[in-house]
Motif scaffolding. Sequence first.
Motif, short mmCIF file in Angstrom:
data_model
loop_
_atom_site.label_atom_id
_atom_site.label_comp_id
_atom_site.label_asym_id
_atom_site.label_seq_id
_atom_site.Cartn_x
_atom_site.Cartn_y
_atom_site.Cartn_z
N GLY A 69 -0.50 5.69 6.52
CA GLY A 69 -0.46 6.02 5.15
C GLY A 69 -0.09 7.41 4.94
O GLY A 69 0.35 8.36 5.60
N GLY A 70 0.30 7.64 3.60
CA GLY A 70 0.74 8.73 3.00
C GLY A 70 -0.39 9.79 2.38
O GLY A 70 -1.06 9.19 1.41
N ILE A 71 -0.58 10.84 2.86
CA ILE A 71 -1.35 11.82 2.04
C ILE A 71 -0.78 12.05 0.81
O ILE A 71 -1.59 12.09 -0.34
CB ILE A 71 -1.66 13.09 3.01
N ASN A 72 0.47 12.22 0.86
CA ASN A 72 1.23 12.60 -0.47
C ASN A 72 2.11 11.53 -0.86
O ASN A 72 3.04 11.90 -1.76
CB ASN A 72 1.73 13.95 -0.48
N PRO A 79 1.55 -5.78 -0.41
CA PRO A 79 2.34 -4.87 0.44
C PRO A 79 1.82 -3.27 -0.04
O PRO A 79 2.29 -2.37 0.98
CB PRO A 79 3.65 -5.23 0.35
N LEU A 80 1.25 -2.94 -1.07
CA LEU A 80 1.17 -1.44 -1.37
C LEU A 80 0.00 -0.88 -0.71
O LEU A 80 -1.05 -1.40 -0.79
CB LEU A 80 1.01 -1.51 -3.15
N GLY A 81 0.32 0.48 -0.21
CA GLY A 81 -0.72 1.33 0.39
C GLY A 81 -0.65 2.54 -0.70
O GLY A 81 0.37 3.06 -0.89
N HIS A 82 -1.88 2.68 -1.41
CA HIS A 82 -1.82 3.63 -2.11
C HIS A 82 -1.85 4.94 -1.68
O HIS A 82 -2.19 5.23 -0.65
CB HIS A 82 -3.10 3.47 -3.23
N THR A 83 -1.50 5.99 -2.30
CA THR A 83 -1.54 7.54 -2.09
C THR A 83 -2.93 7.92 -1.11
O THR A 83 -3.67 7.50 -2.11
CB THR A 83 -1.15 8.28 -3.16
#
Length: 172
Positions: free
Chosen positions: A83-86, A109-113
């Motif tokens: 995942g992305g922290i930012n 497919p979306l991974g939220h911030t």
Amino acid sequence: MMLTGSEIHRMVHAGKVVIEPFNEQQLEQNSYGCRLGAELLEYTSSDIDPHAGLEVRTHRIPEEGFVLLPNRFYLGTTAERIGGINFASELYANVSAAACGMFIQTSAPLGHTGAVICWTLEIVVAQPLRVYAGARIAKVCFWTNLGQERSYQGRYVGSDGVVPSRIIMDTK
């Protein structure tokens, strides 16, 4: 703007992208190659009613692999926490899996911030297909955000394995 493989590498080391475990050899031009975890879930009811509870059968993928069957729906997981922290992220099947008739993450497919999870994978196949734990079957890419960032606080926070639908939580 999408991150390149070298920028993903830099952001992992800066703590702005999380990939655990991280392997430089899985970096691609604009993505990171994800591996299939060792567990699959399959709904056991022929009629799925999330309000009545979801009965699942758990399959551990043995060393010799596990055959996925058409006309069935499986939930798998990535072997990595990603995942992305930012950054926001997206996960899709890689072309090698797709060329075998395996479809992954066609609808979510979306991974939220801020969502750093083992991704639950939606899996269907066009023909019987043997899969192996640890096989590279997907890729995740990372996108910069435009506007004020807000970290994900949804119902899948902290997922560390396969998670059945939590749609029932939408009505509570």
